[in-house]
Design a protein around this motif. Structure first.
Motif, mmCIF file in Angstrom:
data_model
loop_
_atom_site.group_PDB
_atom_site.id
_atom_site.type_symbol
_atom_site.label_atom_id
_atom_site.label_comp_id
_atom_site.label_asym_id
_atom_site.label_seq_id
_atom_site.Cartn_x
_atom_site.Cartn_y
_atom_site.Cartn_z
ATOM 1 N N CYS A 34 1.327 -0.783 -0.488
ATOM 2 C CA CYS A 34 0.667 0.435 -1.029
ATOM 3 C C CYS A 34 -0.607 -0.036 -1.822
ATOM 4 C CB CYS A 34 1.417 1.348 -1.442
ATOM 5 S SG CYS A 34 0.626 3.104 -1.318
ATOM 6 N N SER B 268 2.281 8.831 -3.891
ATOM 7 C CA SER B 268 3.223 7.661 -3.242
ATOM 8 C C SER B 268 3.732 6.465 -4.043
ATOM 9 C CB SER B 268 2.836 7.252 -1.830
ATOM 10 O OG SER B 268 2.691 8.540 -1.107
ATOM 11 N N MET C 22 -4.816 -0.241 -1.141
ATOM 12 C CA MET C 22 -5.576 0.564 -1.900
ATOM 13 C C MET C 22 -6.045 0.214 -2.823
ATOM 14 S SD MET C 22 -5.231 3.876 -0.396
ATOM 15 C CE MET C 22 -5.243 3.052 0.921
ATOM 16 N N LEU D 13 -0.021 5.640 7.109
ATOM 17 C CA LEU D 13 -0.501 4.422 6.358
ATOM 18 C C LEU D 13 -0.154 3.154 7.478
ATOM 19 C CD1 LEU D 13 -2.143 2.940 4.091
ATOM 20 C CD2 LEU D 13 -0.033 2.467 2.975
ATOM 21 N N TRP E 51 -1.924 8.275 -0.764
ATOM 22 C CA TRP E 51 -1.989 6.974 -0.955
ATOM 23 C C TRP E 51 -2.508 6.270 -2.163
ATOM 24 C CZ3 TRP E 51 -5.202 6.580 4.299
ATOM 25 C CH2 TRP E 51 -4.280 6.873 5.345
ATOM 26 N N HIS F 180 -9.523 1.334 -1.365
ATOM 27 C CA HIS F 180 -9.248 2.418 -0.708
ATOM 28 C C HIS F 180 -10.467 2.801 0.135
ATOM 29 C CE1 HIS F 180 -10.867 3.515 -4.703
ATOM 30 N NE2 HIS F 180 -11.612 4.613 -4.063
ATOM 31 N N ARG G 230 -5.330 10.890 1.287
ATOM 32 C CA ARG G 230 -6.094 9.845 0.180
ATOM 33 C C ARG G 230 -5.378 9.918 -1.207
ATOM 34 N NH1 ARG G 230 -12.172 11.690 1.292
ATOM 35 N NH2 ARG G 230 -11.186 13.188 2.299
ATOM 36 N N PRO H 81 2.872 10.289 4.752
ATOM 37 C CA PRO H 81 1.659 9.366 4.166
ATOM 38 C C PRO H 81 1.902 8.025 4.312
ATOM 39 C CG PRO H 81 2.275 11.084 2.197
ATOM 40 C CD PRO H 81 3.364 11.245 3.477
ATOM 41 N N LEU H 82 3.110 7.386 4.030
ATOM 42 C CA LEU H 82 3.375 6.173 4.358
ATOM 43 C C LEU H 82 3.574 5.602 5.777
ATOM 44 C CD1 LEU H 82 5.820 5.156 1.300
ATOM 45 C CD2 LEU H 82 3.497 4.574 1.531
#
Length: 534
Positions: free
Chosen positions: A466, A502, A470, A78, A498, A475, A495, A74-75
Motif C-alpha cells: 500500500c 487502510s 500510494m 487495489l 488507499w 497516488h 481513494r 479496498p485492498l
C-alpha cells in the motif's frame, strides 16, 4: 479515446486487448469464478465459524464487516487493478518500483508455504472421502484396533459395547462418559491414532503415512491436470469447483436445520456478546480473518487479474467477489453450527464442548456429528467432497501464482511456450516438500505453517504494498492508471481508504500482531502435550 473503450466498457463490440503472448481468460465469468474459488476456501468452513462464536457471536459480525468495508474490499480492488494494469504476476508488477521487488518475493514465499500445507489438508480430505465409501463409517464405534480403553462413542450399540448387559446400561454408560471433563471420541482416536498415527513430539517424525502420501500424490496430480494449459484449462474447471460447493452447503444446511437441536446451535453461533466488542483482540481477529479469507497479499489476486483484458471492470469484480466470499463464510457458519447444535443436543452438553477449529472441526467434530445422521456415509461423502473442491479452488490459484511468477520473471519465448513443464516442475517440488507433512509429526508442522505463513506476513506485505503504490509510485499516477483502464476514476471512498484508512488499520494490526505472535506456537505445544498424554 475509442481505442480505450473495449472489453468491459460498453459501446465497443470488438475486443482488441487479447494478450497473445501470455493469454487471457476465456471470458470474465471464468475470472470471477476462479477468484471466488480462490477466496472461498477451507478457512470459510473451519476458521470463520469458530472465530465468530469465540469472539462474541453475532457481535463479531460488526468488526468483521467494518474491516471488510474499510480494509478488505479496498485492498482487494487495489490488488486486482494493480495486476490487471501491468498484466504481470506478483514478481513482474514491481517494475513500477524495483526497490520493492522483495514484496513480490515475499508473496511467492507465502504462496509456497500455503501451497505446501494446503494440499496436505486436501489430501486428508481425499482420504476421508475414500474411507466414506462404505456401509459403516470407520470412526463410528470404539471396537477397532486403534481405539483405546478411554474411547466412548456417541452412537450406542451392542456391537460396539458387547460388555454391557442391555441397552439401558449402554445409555447410562454413555451418559456417564459424556459428563466427564474430557471424552475421547472414536472420531478423534481415528484421526489421531489411525489416520495420523501421531508421534509424541514435533521432533519425532516417525514413519511416512503411506495412505496419506498416496492421497497427496493424487491431490497434486489433480491440480496439475487442471492447470496443464494454465488459465485456459483452469478457467473451465472452476465452472464446477467454484459452484458445486454451494450446492453441497445448501444440501447440508437443509438437512442440518431439520435436526433436533439445530436452532440452539445457530443461536449459539449468532448470539451477540456485546461486551467483547471493546476487546482489541476481537478486532484483530476480524481483520486477520479478512486478510486470510480474501487472499490479500498472497500474490494470487495480482496473478489472476493479470490475465484479464486491459479494460475489464475490476472494480465491479472486486465488489462481487469480496461480498460473495464473506457471505459464504456467514452461510457456512449456519451449516456447521446447525449440525454441531444437533450433536450437542444428542450428547446433552453445551455447543462449546463439541465446537472446535481448524483440522479439529473438519476431521474430528464434524465427522463425529455425521455418524449420528441416517445414511451417514452419504453425508460424509458430500461433506468431504465439498472440502476437496473448496481446497482445490484455492490450490489452483496458488500454483498458478508460482508458475506465472517464474515464467514472467524469465520471460523468454521458450519458457512461455513450455509453461506446462514449469507447472509440472512446481507440482513435483510441491509434492516432495509436502512429504514431511505426511509423517507422524506432520500435523505439528502443518499447524505451525498454517498459523504463521498466512497471518503476520500478510499484514507486513499488505502494509508495504500500500505504501509503495500510494506514496512511492504516487497516488495521482495510480488513480490515472485506474481511470485509463476503467474509463472512470476510482471512487473517492477507495481513494481515501488507499491513502489513509487502510494503511492506518494495517499498521494497527501489525502492532497488535507483534504483541501476540506466541499464540500459534502455544497451540502447537498444547496439541503436542495432548498427543503425548495419549
Amino acid at each position: 479515446m475509442n481505442s480505450r473503450k473495449n472489453g468491459a466498457v460498453p459501446g465497443e463490440p470488438v475486443k482488441r486487448d487479447e494478450n497473445s503472448r501470455r493469454g487471457n481468460w476465456g471470458n470474465q465469468i471464468e475470472f470471477v469464478l476462479t477468484s471466488v474459488g480462490y477466496a472461498v476456501g477451507l478457512g470459510n468452513v473451519w476458521r470463520f465459524p469458530y472465530l465468530c462464536y469465540r469472539n462474541g457471536g453475532g457481535a463479531f459480525m460488526f468488526p468483521y464487516f467494518i474491516m471488510l468495508v474499510f480494509c478488505g474490499i479496498p485492498l482487494f480492488f487495489l490488488e486486482l487493478s494493480f495486476g490487471q494494469f501491468t498484466s504481470l504476476g506478483c514478481l513482474g508488477v514491481w517494475k513500477v518500483s524495483p526497490m520493492f521487488k522483495g514484496v513480490g518475493y515475499g508473496m511467492m514465499v507465502v504462496s509456497t508455504y500455503i501451497g505446501i500445507y494446503y494440499n496436505v489438508v486436501i489430501c486428508i480430505a481425499f482420504y476421508y472421502f475414500f474411507m466414506s465409501m462404505t456401509n459403516l463409517l470407520p470412526w463410528t464405534y470404539c471396537n477397532n484396533p486403534w481405539n483405546t480403553p478411554d474411547c466412548s462413542g456417541v452412537v450406542s450399540t451392542h456391537r460396539a459395547n458387547a460388555t454391557f448387559a442391555n441397552m439401558s446400561a449402554v445409555v447410562s454408560g454413555v451418559t456417564e462418559i459424556v459428563n466427564r471433563t474430557k471424552r475421547t471420541s472414536p472420531s478423534e482416536e481415528y484421526w489421531r491414532n489411525y489416520v495420523l498415527n501421531i508421534s509424541d513430539g514435533i521432533g519425532n517424525f516417525g514413519e511416512v503415512r503411506l495412505p496419506i502420501l498416496g492421497c497427496l500424490a493424487v491431490s497434486w496430480f489433480v491440480v496439475f491436470l487442471c492447470l496443464i494449459r494454465g488459465v485456459k484449462s483452469s478457467g473451465k474447471v472452476v465452472y464446477f469447483t467454484a459452484t458445486f460447493p454451494y450446492v453441497v452447503l445448501t444440501i447440508l444446511f437443509i438437512r442440518g436445520i431439520t435436526l433436533d437441536g439445530a436452532i440452539s446451535g445457530i443461536k449459539y453461533y449468532l448470539t451477540p456478546q456485546w461486551q467483547k466488542i471493546l476487546d482489541a483482540k476481537v478486532w484483530g481477529d476480524a481483520a486477520s480473518q479478512i486478510f486470510y479469507s480474501l487472499g490479500c497479499a498472497w500474490g494470487g489476486l495480482i496473478t489472476m487479474a493479470s490475465y484479464n483484458k486491459f479494460h475489464n471492470n475490476c472494480f465491479r469484480d472486486s465488489i462481487i467477489i469480496s461480498v460473495t466470499n464473506c457471505g459464504t463464510s456467514v452461510y457456512a457458519g449456519f451449516v456447521i453450527f446447525s449440525i454441531l447444535g444437533f450433536m450437542a443436543h444428542h450428547l446433552g452438553v453445551d455447543v462449546s464442548e463439541v465446537a472446535d477449529h481448524g483440522p479439529g472441526l473438519a476431521f474430528v467434530a464434524y465427522p463425529e456429528a455425521l455418524t449420528l445422521l441416517p445414511i451417514s456415509p452419504l453425508w460424509s461423502l458430500l461433506f468431504f467432497f465439498m472440502l476437496i473442491l473448496l481446497g482445490l479452488g484455492t490450490q489452483f490459484c496458488l500454483l498458478e501464482t508460482l508458475v506465472t511468477a517464474v515464467v514472467d520473471e524469465i520471460g523468454t519465448d521458450w519458457i512461455i511456450k513450455n509453461k506446462t513443464y514449469v507447472t509440472l516442475g512446481v507440482a513435483i517440488i510441491g509434492f516432495l516438500l509436502g512429504v514431511p507433512l505426511t509423517t507422524q509429526a506432520g500435523i505439528y508442522w502443518l499447524l505451525l505453517m498454517d498459523n504463521y505463513a498466512a497471518s503476520f506476513s500478510l499484514v507486513i506485505i499488505s502494509c508495504i504494498m500500500c505504501i509503495c503504490i500510494m506514496y512511492v509510485y504516487g497516488h495521482k499516477n495510480y488513480f490515472k492508471d485506474v481511470e485509463m483502464m476503467l474509463g472512470f476514476p476510482p471512487p473517492i471512498f477507495f481513494r481515501i481508504c488507499w491513502r489513509y484508512v487502510s494503511p492506518f488499520i494495517i499498521t494497527f494490526i501489525l502492532i497488535f500482531t507483534l504483541i501476540t505472535t506466541d499464540n500459534a506456537f502455544n497451540r502447537v505445544i498444547t496439541f503436542e502435550s495432548t498427543a503425548s498424554a495419549q
